[in-house]
Structures are given as structure tokens and as C-alpha cells.
Scaffold this motif. Structure first.
Motif, PDB file in Angstrom:
ATOM      1  N   PRO A   1       0.820  -1.250  -0.096  1.00 24.24           N
ATOM      2  CA  PRO A   1      -0.005  -0.089   0.061  1.00 24.24           C
ATOM      3  C   PRO A   1       0.807   1.289   0.081  1.00 24.24           C
ATOM      4  O   PRO A   1       2.052   1.355   0.678  1.00 24.24           O
ATOM      5  CB  PRO A   1      -0.693  -0.018   1.347  1.00 24.24           C
ATOM      6  N   PHE A   2       0.413   2.339  -0.492  1.00 20.31           N
ATOM      7  CA  PHE A   2       1.139   3.630  -0.747  1.00 20.31           C
ATOM      8  C   PHE A   2       0.026   4.829  -0.868  1.00 20.31           C
ATOM      9  O   PHE A   2      -1.007   4.450  -1.450  1.00 20.31           O
ATOM     10  CB  PHE A   2       2.096   3.740  -1.896  1.00 20.31           C
ATOM     11  N   VAL A   3       0.450   5.846  -0.600  1.00 24.22           N
ATOM     12  CA  VAL A   3      -0.367   7.042  -0.793  1.00 24.22           C
ATOM     13  C   VAL A   3       0.451   8.222  -1.070  1.00 24.22           C
ATOM     14  O   VAL A   3       1.698   8.319  -0.811  1.00 24.22           O
ATOM     15  CB  VAL A   3      -1.111   7.413   0.538  1.00 24.22           C
ATOM     16  N   GLY A   4      -0.147   8.850  -2.082  1.00 21.00           N
ATOM     17  CA  GLY A   4       0.901  10.103  -2.686  1.00 21.00           C
ATOM     18  C   GLY A   4       0.082  10.751  -3.902  1.00 21.00           C
ATOM     19  O   GLY A   4      -0.653  10.004  -4.674  1.00 21.00           O
ATOM     20  N   PRO A   5      -0.237  11.947  -3.877  1.00 21.01           N
ATOM     21  CA  PRO A   5      -0.671  12.563  -5.158  1.00 21.01           C
ATOM     22  C   PRO A   5       0.176  12.585  -6.484  1.00 21.01           C
ATOM     23  O   PRO A   5       1.570  12.663  -6.345  1.00 21.01           O
ATOM     24  CB  PRO A   5      -0.795  14.102  -4.693  1.00 21.01           C
ATOM     25  N   MET A   6      -0.297  12.303  -7.618  1.00 23.44           N
ATOM     26  CA  MET A   6       0.398  12.639  -8.998  1.00 23.44           C
ATOM     27  C   MET A   6      -0.073  14.082  -9.517  1.00 23.44           C
ATOM     28  O   MET A   6      -1.165  13.971  -9.881  1.00 23.44           O
ATOM     29  CB  MET A   6       0.306  11.651 -10.099  1.00 23.44           C
ATOM     30  N   TYR A   7       0.809  15.074  -9.215  1.00 19.76           N
ATOM     31  CA  TYR A   7       0.209  16.414  -9.635  1.00 19.76           C
ATOM     32  C   TYR A   7       0.032  16.751 -11.083  1.00 19.76           C
ATOM     33  O   TYR A   7      -0.976  17.242 -11.403  1.00 19.76           O
ATOM     34  CB  TYR A   7       1.473  17.351  -9.132  1.00 19.76           C
ATOM     35  N   TRP A   8       0.846  16.098 -11.846  1.00 15.59           N
ATOM     36  CA  TRP A   8       0.526  16.127 -13.557  1.00 15.59           C
ATOM     37  C   TRP A   8       1.110  15.044 -13.857  1.00 15.59           C
ATOM     38  O   TRP A   8       1.895  14.185 -13.746  1.00 15.59           O
ATOM     39  CB  TRP A   8       1.182  17.559 -13.884  1.00 15.59           C
ATOM     40  N   THR A   9       0.607  15.261 -15.315  1.00 15.35           N
ATOM     41  CA  THR A   9       1.406  14.066 -16.204  1.00 15.35           C
ATOM     42  C   THR A   9       1.537  14.758 -17.420  1.00 15.35           C
ATOM     43  O   THR A   9       0.853  15.734 -17.780  1.00 15.35           O
ATOM     44  CB  THR A   9       0.529  12.934 -16.603  1.00 15.35           C
ATOM     45  N   LYS A  10       2.375  14.326 -18.280  1.00 11.92           N
ATOM     46  CA  LYS A  10       2.877  14.791 -19.720  1.00 11.92           C
ATOM     47  C   LYS A  10       1.918  14.061 -20.891  1.00 11.92           C
ATOM     48  O   LYS A  10       2.377  12.637 -20.893  1.00 11.92           O
ATOM     49  CB  LYS A  10       4.085  15.027 -19.850  1.00 11.92           C
ATOM     50  N   GLY A  11       1.433  14.583 -21.491  1.00  8.32           N
ATOM     51  CA  GLY A  11       0.885  13.751 -22.691  1.00  8.32           C
ATOM     52  C   GLY A  11       1.726  13.368 -23.893  1.00  8.32           C
ATOM     53  O   GLY A  11       2.724  14.202 -23.930  1.00  8.32           O
ATOM     54  N   ALA A  12       1.456  12.828 -24.892  1.00  7.17           N
ATOM     55  CA  ALA A  12       2.278  12.719 -25.951  1.00  7.17           C
ATOM     56  C   ALA A  12       2.590  13.945 -26.918  1.00  7.17           C
ATOM     57  O   ALA A  12       3.506  13.783 -27.707  1.00  7.17           O
ATOM     58  CB  ALA A  12       1.373  11.422 -26.979  1.00  7.17           C
ATOM     59  N   ASP A  13       1.863  14.916 -26.448  1.00  6.26           N
ATOM     60  CA  ASP A  13       2.159  16.284 -27.451  1.00  6.26           C
ATOM     61  C   ASP A  13       2.963  17.062 -26.436  1.00  6.26           C
ATOM     62  O   ASP A  13       3.345  18.042 -26.781  1.00  6.26           O
ATOM     63  CB  ASP A  13       0.775  17.001 -27.569  1.00  6.26           C
ATOM     64  N   GLY A  14       3.666  16.345 -25.386  1.00  2.00           N
ATOM     65  CA  GLY A  14       4.455  17.162 -24.430  1.00  2.00           C
ATOM     66  C   GLY A  14       3.765  18.182 -23.647  1.00  2.00           C
ATOM     67  O   GLY A  14       4.394  19.054 -22.834  1.00  2.00           O
ATOM     68  N   GLN A  15       2.344  18.539 -23.525  1.00  3.67           N
ATOM     69  CA  GLN A  15       1.708  19.351 -22.808  1.00  3.67           C
ATOM     70  C   GLN A  15       1.462  18.742 -21.205  1.00  3.67           C
ATOM     71  O   GLN A  15       1.144  17.528 -21.277  1.00  3.67           O
ATOM     72  CB  GLN A  15       0.510  19.586 -23.412  1.00  3.67           C
ATOM     73  N   ILE A  16       1.409  19.605 -20.410  1.00  2.00           N
ATOM     74  CA  ILE A  16       1.276  18.922 -19.035  1.00  2.00           C
ATOM     75  C   ILE A  16      -0.031  19.150 -18.662  1.00  2.00           C
ATOM     76  O   ILE A  16      -1.002  20.181 -18.903  1.00  2.00           O
ATOM     77  CB  ILE A  16       2.070  19.966 -18.041  1.00  2.00           C
ATOM     78  N   HIS A  17      -0.708  18.087 -17.997  1.00  2.00           N
ATOM     79  CA  HIS A  17      -2.082  17.845 -17.904  1.00  2.00           C
ATOM     80  C   HIS A  17      -2.018  17.800 -16.301  1.00  2.00           C
ATOM     81  O   HIS A  17      -1.580  16.730 -15.609  1.00  2.00           O
ATOM     82  CB  HIS A  17      -2.675  16.660 -18.414  1.00  2.00           C
ATOM     83  N   TRP A  18      -2.643  18.860 -15.576  1.00  2.00           N
ATOM     84  CA  TRP A  18      -2.570  18.774 -14.279  1.00  2.00           C
ATOM     85  C   TRP A  18      -3.980  17.884 -13.588  1.00  2.00           C
ATOM     86  O   TRP A  18      -4.901  18.064 -14.161  1.00  2.00           O
ATOM     87  CB  TRP A  18      -2.859  20.403 -13.707  1.00  2.00           C
ATOM     88  N   ASN A  19      -3.416  17.238 -12.445  1.00  2.00           N
ATOM     89  CA  ASN A  19      -4.567  16.471 -12.088  1.00  2.00           C
ATOM     90  C   ASN A  19      -5.202  17.467 -10.836  1.00  2.00           C
ATOM     91  O   ASN A  19      -4.712  17.369  -9.529  1.00  2.00           O
ATOM     92  CB  ASN A  19      -3.969  15.389 -11.262  1.00  2.00           C
ATOM     93  N   ILE A  20      -6.170  18.342 -11.114  1.00  2.00           N
ATOM     94  CA  ILE A  20      -6.622  19.288 -10.319  1.00  2.00           C
ATOM     95  C   ILE A  20      -7.208  18.735  -8.896  1.00  2.00           C
ATOM     96  O   ILE A  20      -7.081  19.191  -7.788  1.00  2.00           O
ATOM     97  CB  ILE A  20      -7.734  19.765 -10.838  1.00  2.00           C
ATOM     98  N   PHE A  21      -8.035  17.470  -9.054  1.00  2.00           N
ATOM     99  CA  PHE A  21      -8.382  17.011  -7.499  1.00  2.00           C
ATOM    100  C   PHE A  21      -7.140  16.731  -6.627  1.00  2.00           C
ATOM    101  O   PHE A  21      -7.340  16.923  -5.430  1.00  2.00           O
ATOM    102  CB  PHE A  21      -9.099  15.728  -7.883  1.00  2.00           C
TER     103      PHE A  21
END
Length: 362
Positions: free
Chosen positions: A200-220
Motif C-alpha cells: 500500500p502507498f499514498v501520494g498525489p500525482m500532480y501532473w502528467t505529460k501527454g504525447a504532445d508534451g503538454q502538462i495535464h494537471w490532476n486538479i483534484f
């Protein structure tokens, strides 16, 4: 399909780094055990002193100290069961279970991992409640009449609010998802021999990078993490405000308070300040970096483990400070030590007579 930037590549890539990480975790577990034994024993002594030596001296403030001490003991118990390890990778920080006591497949494992994080914030907020009580006792004395009996529970409303925010954040706002398991799998398996699908683990993933190189924020998840961080910042500024107000009030009331009252206020003020400053340097600042750096895709090697170490030692430091700063506690401990030394010396000088020798003399 989600692609990650090169900044999210594992930092610990060489065999020497892997060995170092493994050794570090072994030392971390040793610190966990030392922290648990020390926290339980020292806090038990402090509880005894609060019950037996503070009724006439501290008044209702002893209940605030009592709650803080008991919660520190509970936090230490949860920590030794989880034996948490912190780690940073790319846009994510993670706290995972690495216990030699509780099996990772235990139904309570994930619950206790999240609870450990929640209790760390809750215990820290209890310090703010103690400052609030001292602020009322010194600067707003007329409010104390509203904190008698069962109404004293109102003092802990800020901590209950912090617990609720952190509970929602860690139990619901930072879920253990398949995406995170895949993201962390190789690094945690290589460096810590941890299977992300089992442990078990816990922690936020703040953002990811898509194939286009754009950062997608995980707002929640971002809001969940920032909410937990924000309530602790509020607690910190509450402590600063109360500390400044108490200091100014005591400075202006030197000639209006009795020597005994002024001395007691100084003792408690000194205790609370030390209990705030030391953890702030050794724990809160590293935790702040641990939480915020992944937002920018940055990390500091082994910061997570250093943070875990300071969190393990924290429950030991608090009772030592209290027993050192409060004169009645300090005198009681010195008296017990003198009594023990005196008895040992007396026994060494006058050992008990052997029954056989006594019979021969007769």
C-alpha cells in the motif's frame, strides 16, 4: 496512453545507489524502533507527571498536554506498524508501507498507511491548540470561563478540522491507482524491493505529460495536497500570532503579575516555543519541500527518508522538552533519580546479610 518526461526517470539508477537506498531503509527501520520505544516510555513518564504533578500548577492546561501526549503515543504505535518510507519521483511524492511487522496484504495495511499521514498532521495541529490555550490564559483571561468542564473540548476544534481535511485528502484525494502503480513500479521494485501492486502507498500525482508534451494537471489531487498543506500553514501562523502576543503581554505585565505566575508562564512559553522551533527545522521544512518540489518535477535524493526519520524521532523530542522546561516535572525526575541512586548506594554499602552467615553466628 500517458507518456512521462525524462525528468521522471528513476534517480537511483546505478547499483551503488540501489545498495545505498537499501542500507538507508535499514537504518530508517532502526530509527523507527528506537523512536517507538523512546516515545512510548518517555510519553508514559510525561503522562504520569501530568496526572500527579500538574493539577494545582497547570489547571486545565494539563488536559491539553495530556491529549497531545496520548496522541503522540498513538501516532508512534501506528508508525511502527507501518514503518513508512517516503520517496519522490517526477511529479509525485509517495509514502509507502515497508513494515517488518504487518504484512502488506493485511486488510488494515492500506488504512494504517493513510492514517499515519493523517496523524502526523493532526499531532502537529495539537501544538497550535496548546498555543491557543496559553494565549487565552495570558492575553484573554475572561474567555477561560467558557472552557470549563466539557466545554474544554472546544479547544480542539482546529485539530478536528485539520484531521478532517487530511483524512479526506489522504483517504480520498490521493487514491492508489493503476497509473501510479505503473509509474512507480520499476523504481520502487529496484530500489526498495517493493511491489506497487501489493504494497500500500499514498501520494498525489500532480501532473502528467501527454504525447504532445503538454502538462495535464490532476486538479483534484493537487487541491487535496494543497488543502492539507494550507491548514498546516494556518496552524503555523496561528502559533506565530499567539507566541508574539504572549511574549508582548508577559513583557508588559512584569510588574503586574506575581513572581510565581510570571515564572510559570515563562516556563510554558519556553516549552511551547522549543516544541515548535525544533520540529520546524528538522521536520516541517523537509516535509514542505517533500510535498511541494514534485509540483515542479524536482526532487532531492533521500529527502523522503530523511523526512521519515525526523517524523519517527518527533514523538521522543516533545516529552523531553516538556520534562526539561516545566520546573515541577524536572524536580520530580531529579528527585526520582536521586532516590534511585541513594538506594543503590545504600545497598552497595550495606548489602543484605546472608542467611547462612547469620545462622552460623547464632
Amino acid at each position: 496512453m500517458v507518456l512521462y518526461s525524462s525528468k521522471t526517470e528513476p534517480f537511483l539508477s546505478t547499483s551503488s545507489d540501489m545498495v545505498c537506498a537499501t542500507e538507508f531503509v535499514r537504518y530508517l527501520h532502526l530509527i523507527h524502533y528506537i523512536g517507538f520505544v523512546g516515545a512510548q516510555s518517555l510519553n508514559a513518564v510525561l503522562v504520569f507527571l501530568i496526572i500527579t504533578k500538574s493539577e494545582n500548577l497547570l489547571g486545565n492546561y494539563r488536559y491539553a498536554m495530556f491529549v497531545f501526549t496520548l496522541c503522540s503515543m498513538v501516532y508512534s504505535m501506528v508508525e511502527i506498524l507501518v514503518q513508512p518510507v517516503g520517496h519522490m519521483k517526477g511529479s509525485m511524492f509517495v509514502v509507502f508501507m515497508h513494515s517488518s511487522i504487518l504484512n502488506a496484504t493485511n486488510p488494515l495495511a492500506e488504512f494504517l498507511t493513510c492514517l499515519h499521514c493523517v496523524l502526523s498532521g493532526f499531532v502537529a495541529s495539537l501544538l497550535a491548540c496548546q498555543f491557543i490555550f496559553r494565549y487565552l490564559a495570558v492575553c484573554r483571561t475572561h474567555f477561560l470561563v467558557h472552557l470549563q468542564g466539557i466545554n474544554l473540548c472546544l479547544l480542539f476544534i482546529p485539530s478536528i478540522f485539520v484531521f478532517a481535511v487530511w483524512h479526506f485528502g489522504f483517504f480520498h484525494g490521493m487514491p492508489n491507482t493503476l497509473e501510479k502503480q505503473i509509474f512507480l513500479r520499476e523504481e520502487l521494485q529496484t530500489c526498495f524491493n517493493v511491489n506497487t501492486t501489493v504494497n500500500p502507498f499514498v501520494g498525489p500525482m500532480y501532473w502528467t505529460k501527454g504525447a504532445d508534451g503538454q502538462i495535464h494537471w490532476n486538479i483534484f489531487e493537487l487541491i487535496s495536497a494543497l488543502s492539507c498543506f494550507a491548514v498546516l500553514i494556518i496552524c503555523f501562523f496561528t502559533i506565530v500570532f499567539c507566541a508574539y502576543s504572549i511574549f508582548m503581554k508577559m513583557s508588559n505585565s512584569i510588574h503586574h503579575l506575581s513572581a510565581k505566575t510570571l515564572d510559570l508562564n515563562k516556563q510554558l512559553f519556553r516549552m511551547l516555543c522549543i516544541q515548535t522551533v525544533i520540529p520546524m527545522i528538522t521536520m516541517y521544512f523537509p516535509v514542505a519541500l517533500f510535498v511541494t518540489l514534485p509540483m515542479f518535477g524536482k526532487d532531492i535524493p533521500y529527502l523522503g527518508n530523511m523526512t521519515s526519520s525526523s517524523l519517527a524521532i518527533y514523538p521522543i523530542i516533545e516529552p523531553i522538552i516538556a520534562m526539561t522546561c516545566v520546573a515541577s516535572f524536572r524536580k520530580a525526575i531529579k528527585g526520582s533519580i536521586r532516590c534511585s541512586v541513594s538506594r543503590s548506594t545504600q545497598f552497595a554499602i550495606h548489602p543484605a546479610s546472608s542467611p547462612r552467615l547469620t545462622d552460623q553466628k547464632q
